[in-house]
Design a protein around this motif. Structure first.
Motif, PDB file in Angstrom:
ATOM      1  N   ASP A 134     -14.777 119.908  50.936  1.00 35.29           N
ATOM      2  CA  ASP A 134     -16.004 119.664  51.696  1.00 35.29           C
ATOM      3  C   ASP A 134     -16.073 120.563  52.927  1.00 35.29           C
ATOM      4  N   ALA A 135     -14.939 120.712  53.601  1.00 34.19           N
ATOM      5  CA  ALA A 135     -14.909 121.559  54.786  1.00 34.19           C
ATOM      6  C   ALA A 135     -15.197 123.020  54.420  1.00 34.19           C
ATOM      7  N   LEU A 136     -14.636 123.470  53.310  1.00 32.56           N
ATOM      8  CA  LEU A 136     -14.859 124.852  52.877  1.00 32.56           C
ATOM      9  C   LEU A 136     -16.321 125.092  52.522  1.00 32.56           C
ATOM     10  N   SER A 137     -16.957 124.087  51.900  1.00 31.76           N
ATOM     11  CA  SER A 137     -18.365 124.250  51.548  1.00 31.76           C
ATOM     12  C   SER A 137     -19.233 124.361  52.794  1.00 31.76           C
ATOM     13  N   ILE A 138     -18.864 123.647  53.856  1.00 32.46           N
ATOM     14  CA  ILE A 138     -19.599 123.743  55.124  1.00 32.46           C
ATOM     15  C   ILE A 138     -19.399 125.116  55.750  1.00 32.46           C
ATOM     16  N   SER A 139     -18.158 125.597  55.737  1.00 37.75           N
ATOM     17  CA  SER A 139     -17.874 126.891  56.369  1.00 37.75           C
ATOM     18  C   SER A 139     -18.591 128.037  55.678  1.00 37.75           C
ATOM     19  N   LYS A 140     -18.916 127.867  54.401  1.00 33.77           N
ATOM     20  CA  LYS A 140     -19.596 128.923  53.656  1.00 33.77           C
ATOM     21  C   LYS A 140     -21.105 128.735  53.608  1.00 33.77           C
ATOM     22  N   ASN A 141     -21.608 127.695  54.261  1.00 35.46           N
ATOM     23  CA  ASN A 141     -23.028 127.405  54.235  1.00 35.46           C
ATOM     24  C   ASN A 141     -23.742 128.224  55.318  1.00 35.46           C
ATOM     25  N   GLU A 142     -24.461 129.265  54.899  1.00 33.62           N
ATOM     26  CA  GLU A 142     -25.142 130.150  55.841  1.00 33.62           C
ATOM     27  C   GLU A 142     -26.239 129.428  56.611  1.00 33.62           C
ATOM     28  N   GLU A 143     -26.867 128.460  55.979  1.00 33.73           N
ATOM     29  CA  GLU A 143     -27.935 127.716  56.651  1.00 33.73           C
ATOM     30  C   GLU A 143     -27.397 126.998  57.882  1.00 33.73           C
ATOM     31  N   ILE A 144     -26.206 126.438  57.776  1.00 30.63           N
ATOM     32  CA  ILE A 144     -25.608 125.742  58.915  1.00 30.63           C
ATOM     33  C   ILE A 144     -25.308 126.730  60.035  1.00 30.63           C
ATOM     34  N   ALA A 145     -24.743 127.884  59.679  1.00 30.51           N
ATOM     35  CA  ALA A 145     -24.406 128.886  60.694  1.00 30.51           C
ATOM     36  C   ALA A 145     -25.656 129.378  61.410  1.00 30.51           C
ATOM     37  N   VAL A 146     -26.730 129.645  60.662  1.00 30.60           N
ATOM     38  CA  VAL A 146     -27.974 130.121  61.270  1.00 30.60           C
ATOM     39  C   VAL A 146     -28.594 129.037  62.145  1.00 30.60           C
ATOM     40  N   THR A 147     -28.592 127.804  61.674  1.00 31.61           N
ATOM     41  CA  THR A 147     -29.195 126.699  62.424  1.00 31.61           C
ATOM     42  C   THR A 147     -28.487 126.470  63.760  1.00 31.61           C
ATOM     43  N   LEU A 148     -27.172 126.620  63.766  1.00 29.44           N
ATOM     44  CA  LEU A 148     -26.419 126.363  64.990  1.00 29.44           C
ATOM     45  C   LEU A 148     -26.704 127.405  66.074  1.00 29.44           C
ATOM     46  N   ARG A 149     -27.260 128.550  65.695  1.00 28.59           N
ATOM     47  CA  ARG A 149     -27.580 129.560  66.704  1.00 28.59           C
ATOM     48  C   ARG A 149     -28.714 129.087  67.615  1.00 28.59           C
ATOM     49  N   SER A 150     -29.597 128.235  67.080  1.00 30.78           N
ATOM     50  CA  SER A 150     -30.698 127.706  67.897  1.00 30.78           C
ATOM     51  C   SER A 150     -30.469 126.251  68.294  1.00 30.78           C
ATOM     52  N   TYR A 151     -29.300 125.732  67.971  1.00 31.38           N
ATOM     53  CA  TYR A 151     -28.954 124.349  68.350  1.00 31.38           C
ATOM     54  C   TYR A 151     -28.796 124.288  69.868  1.00 31.38           C
ATOM     55  N   PRO A 152     -29.208 123.266  70.608  1.00 28.70           N
ATOM     56  CA  PRO A 152     -29.645 121.943  70.133  1.00 28.70           C
ATOM     57  C   PRO A 152     -31.159 121.726  70.151  1.00 28.70           C
ATOM     58  N   ASP A 153     -31.937 122.711  69.830  1.00 28.34           N
ATOM     59  CA  ASP A 153     -33.383 122.501  69.740  1.00 28.34           C
ATOM     60  C   ASP A 153     -33.691 121.400  68.732  1.00 28.34           C
ATOM     61  N   ALA A 154     -34.815 120.718  68.934  1.00 32.19           N
ATOM     62  CA  ALA A 154     -35.168 119.588  68.067  1.00 32.19           C
ATOM     63  C   ALA A 154     -35.285 120.011  66.614  1.00 32.19           C
ATOM     64  N   GLY A 155     -35.915 121.145  66.355  1.00 32.93           N
ATOM     65  CA  GLY A 155     -36.049 121.603  64.976  1.00 32.93           C
ATOM     66  C   GLY A 155     -34.717 121.935  64.357  1.00 32.93           C
ATOM     67  N   ALA A 156     -33.806 122.520  65.162  1.00 32.05           N
ATOM     68  CA  ALA A 156     -32.472 122.868  64.668  1.00 32.05           C
ATOM     69  C   ALA A 156     -31.694 121.609  64.297  1.00 32.05           C
ATOM     70  N   LYS A 157     -31.842 120.569  65.091  1.00 28.48           N
ATOM     71  CA  LYS A 157     -31.134 119.318  64.791  1.00 28.48           C
ATOM     72  C   LYS A 157     -31.584 118.742  63.453  1.00 28.48           C
ATOM     73  N   ALA A 158     -32.880 118.782  63.192  1.00 25.45           N
ATOM     74  CA  ALA A 158     -33.394 118.243  61.927  1.00 25.45           C
ATOM     75  C   ALA A 158     -32.887 119.059  60.746  1.00 25.45           C
ATOM     76  N   ARG A 159     -32.893 120.400  60.906  1.00 26.85           N
ATOM     77  CA  ARG A 159     -32.408 121.257  59.818  1.00 26.85           C
ATOM     78  C   ARG A 159     -30.910 121.059  59.603  1.00 26.85           C
ATOM     79  N   LEU A 160     -30.180 120.878  60.695  1.00 26.70           N
ATOM     80  CA  LEU A 160     -28.726 120.670  60.581  1.00 26.70           C
ATOM     81  C   LEU A 160     -28.420 119.350  59.887  1.00 26.70           C
ATOM     82  N   LEU A 161     -29.178 118.318  60.240  1.00 26.45           N
ATOM     83  CA  LEU A 161     -28.980 117.017  59.591  1.00 26.45           C
ATOM     84  C   LEU A 161     -29.229 117.125  58.095  1.00 26.45           C
ATOM     85  N   SER A 162     -30.248 117.896  57.711  1.00 27.53           N
ATOM     86  CA  SER A 162     -30.550 118.089  56.297  1.00 27.53           C
ATOM     87  C   SER A 162     -29.437 118.857  55.599  1.00 27.53           C
ATOM     88  N   ALA A 163     -28.910 119.891  56.249  1.00 22.96           N
ATOM     89  CA  ALA A 163     -27.844 120.702  55.641  1.00 22.96           C
ATOM     90  C   ALA A 163     -26.552 119.914  55.483  1.00 22.96           C
TER      91      ALA A 163
END
Length: 374
Positions: free
Chosen positions: A157-186
């Motif tokens: 599970d940890a490896l799948s998170i580390s390879k998830n590009e969506e999570i990495a991209v979303t965290l660049r704009s974290y903690p904006d409200a939209g980023a939080k929603a996208r991160l929760l979805s990912a």
């Protein structure tokens, strides 16, 4: 009249000897069969299923072989009785010539049979002890493999998170409200799987919140693991540790999500409630037993700590420490080897009760599984 009684007496006595001979031969053969077959099974088979199959086969073979033996002995007796009926004049001379040899045979066979029976009992007890040790070793190996898979699943599970590009991209704009929603979805697969009590985001300053945006407490083991994960840029797991708030016993798997911007260094933390997941793997013995139990132990210096709650002290999770001098059977668990270490005659466990023990290492950890029974 007296002559007739004398002549008729020997056939009755001879028949008695013949019947006793058949009984004693059968008894001697049966005792010898049990002795030798138990030794053969104990030396040739070690897997419990193989031992069970071999025991069933040797039971059917015993029936077949002894049926043939009894047939041969009874047919021999029948032929002798027919011969006596057709040649009565030979009965008295045959009786006189055979009396001494038969008498010696009858005296010798009972002690031999008793010795064989005693040896068979001792052999059976040893075979039962070996089977018990094999069962313990099998249980320890089975539970160690289940726990290793539990650990492996968290790494997957940890490896799948580390390879998830969506999570990495979303965290660049974290903690904006939209980023939080996208991160929760990912992170939904981990957050909703039930395998984790919390899925958290922690920044380089040590501030943490879970994926639902609730701020959470950062314990020392997790803080150290996050610092190590961010510095090495690799997945890091804590060991099982105790916390003042719930869940009381936990394990954190830390996934670093790094970027070129120092202020955008984050880690995703997967928190496992080991009491509700890992320890449940140790609660059930494969078969009904009043005394058998499974312990998960971790060496700590010159002692060992029992991670889960023992069967006889269920509230002692991570409280029971066993010094080396008191319980070498725990510290003797071969966590450096993949081969179970079985000790059949341990003087005492943590209750002071003699036990039989098998230990098996858990791959991917410093833990050992202890299977024990009174």
């Amino acid at each position: 009249m007296n002559t007739d009684r004398t002549t008729n007496s020997p056939p009755s006595t001879s028949l008695t000897y013949d019947v006793l001979r058949i009984v004693l031969v059968y008894a001697a053969f049966g005792a010898l069969w049990i002795l030798l077959s138990d030794l053969a099974v104990a030396n040739l088979f070690h897997d419990p299923q193989s031992v069970l199959l071999a025991s069933t086969v040797k039971g059917w073979l015993f029936i077949a072989v002894t049926a043939l033996l009894l047939s041969a002995l009874l047919l021999s007796l029948a032929r002798r009785m027919e011969g006596r009926a057709t040649r009565p004049w030979l009965v008295v001379s045959e009786h006189r010539s055979d009396t001494r040899s038969r008498g010696l045979g009858m005296l010798a066979l009972p002690p031999i049979i008793l010795v064989l029976i005693a040896l068979s009992i001792v052999s059976g007890m040893r075979a039962a002890e070996h089977r018990s040790e094999d069962r313990l070793a099998s249980v320890a190996s089975l539970k160690a493999s289940e726990i290793a898979r539990w650990i492996e699943q968290r790494q997957i599970d940890a490896l799948s998170i580390s390879k998830n590009e969506e999570i990495a991209v979303t965290l660049r704009s974290y903690p904006d409200a939209g980023a939080k929603a996208r991160l929760l979805s990912a992170l939904a697969p981990q957050y909703t799987s039930g395998a984790y009590q919390r899925v958290m985001i922690i920044d380089a300053s040590g501030r943490a919140e879970d994926a639902a945006a609730d701020e959470v407490r950062v314990d020392a083991p997790m803080k150290e693991a996050v610092a190590r994960a961010l510095s090495t840029r690799s997945i890091v797991s804590t060991d099982v540790y105790e916390a003042p708030d719930g869940p009381r016993h936990r394990l954190d798997t830390v996934v670093p999500i790094t970027s070129d911007m120092p202020q955008k260094q984050y880690a995703i933390v997967l928190r496992s409630d080991v009491g509700a997941t890992l320890f449940t793997l140790l609660e059930h013995w494969p078969v009904a037993s009043d005394t058998s139990e499974l312990l998960l132990v971790r060496p700590e210096g010159s002692s060992a700590i029992v991670l889960n709650g023992p069967r006889h002290r269920p509230d002692a999770a991570m409280k029971l420490r066993l010094p080396a001098g008191h319980s070498a059977w725990v510290l003797g668990a071969a966590h450096d080897s993949s081969t179970p270490a079985v000790r059949a005659h341990e003087p005492a466990d943590y209750r002071g009760v003699p036990v039989a023990v098998a230990a098996h290492s858990v791959n991917g950890s410093s833990w050992s599984v202890i299977a024990k029974t009174d």
